[in-house]
Scaffold this motif. Sequence first.
Motif: not given
Length: 395
Positions: A61-62, A56-57, A64
Motif C-alpha cells: 500500500s502507498p 505502492g503496488s 506503508d
Amino acid sequence: MKFWLGGYTADMGGSASGFGMLLAGVADEASAGGPLAFAGEVATTDSPSWLVPHPGSLTVSPGDVVYAALEARQQVQAFRRIGEATFAPLGAPVAAGEAVCHAAVSPDGRFLVASCWGDGRVVRMDLDAAGRPSSPVIAPAAVDPYGPDGPPEQAGDIDLAAAARALREAAGAEYAHLVPDHDRAAAAADEAAAEASGSRPSRAHEAAFLPGGIIATTDLGYDVVRFWRDGTNGLRQVQQVALPQGSGPRHMVWHPSGHLYVVTEFSCELFVLAPAADGTWGLVGGTSLGALPGDSGAELAASRDGEFVYAGVRGSNTLATLRVRGAGEFVQPVALVDAGVDWPRHHVVVRDILLVAGQLSNEVASLTLDVRTGVPGRVRHRTEVPSPTCLLPVR
C-alpha cells in the motif's frame, strides 16, 4: 496533516534518536496551515537523513514502506508501518556507500537509487514484492569534466563565462551586479584546480525519476548532472551535462513544462536543463539566487501550480523565490526572505504553506505563501524538533 521527519542522531552530531512524526494542524486534513507539534519518534535508527516512501503496488500500500538513507552507517534501510505511528525494520539494511544522503524509488516500485556524498557512488537496489531492498549494483563512476581524466564538456552550447562578461558589459555599472559570476567563478575554480593538481572528489547527492524512463543524478563534486536508463545489469549512463566549474549541483525539481531545475550548493544558482528534439539534454538558462558570500544552496521545491520555485539557502538562512517564465526555460528571482530557522536543510510546499526544517536550530517552521507574489511571509507556526534534515508528507 502528518509528516515523517528524517534527522541526525548522535553519530552525525545530532540530537534525534530515529525518524519522527510532525503534526501540522488537524491530522486528517490536507492543509498544513495549523499549529505544528512534534509527536515523537516512530522508528529508532541511526541518522536517517533522507526518507522516501514506496509508491505502492499490488502488494504494498502507498506509504506503508519507507526507506531511510542511514548516512553514517552507509546503508539504506526499509521500514514497514506496523501501527498508526510506529515502524519496524523490513529486512536487513543494504550497503550503499560513504555518507549515503539520498534515495529515490522508481515509480513502479521495482528498484531504488541511492546517492552517496562521501565516495560519489550511485547505487541501484532491487525491491522485492514486499518492498525489501537487495542486490546493490554500483553504477559507473562519474568522470570529472574539468579534471585530467576528461576534457571539459560543453554545458549545452553556451559559453557561460563569455556570456557573463558580455551581459555585464551590456548591463552597465547599475545592473552588472545582477549578472551571475560565471567568468569570475571559472577563474577562481581554475586557480583552485591548478593548486590541487586537478584532483577533487566525486559527491553524488540526489536522484530523480523523470518521464520516459530517464533517471537524473547530481554530482556536486564534479559539477555534473548525469542521465541514466535502467538496464539488465544496473544503471546505464546515456549522457552527462557539465555545469560551471565549482557550482556544485545539489538538488533537482522536474517541471511540468519538461524542464529540469537544478539548485547548486556552492555558487547558489538555479540552472535550467531541457531535452532537445533528439532527447539530448542541455543547459538552457540559469540565474543567481541572490545569496551572500559563504552561503550554500540546499533544497529546491515548486509551488503547487508550478509558477514558482523555492530554494533554501544556508548561512544567511533565507529562502529564494523564483518565478517560472516563458515556456519554463526562464526563471526570474522575485525575493530572498528570512527562512525563520537556522540552517534550512529541507523544505516542502503544501498548498499555500511552506514548511522548513532548521537543522541547527532544532525546529520546523511554517510560512504562508502570498497567493499573488508567491513569496513566503513571516513564520506562522514553529515547533521544536531534534536535528531535522528531511520532511516527508504522509499520504
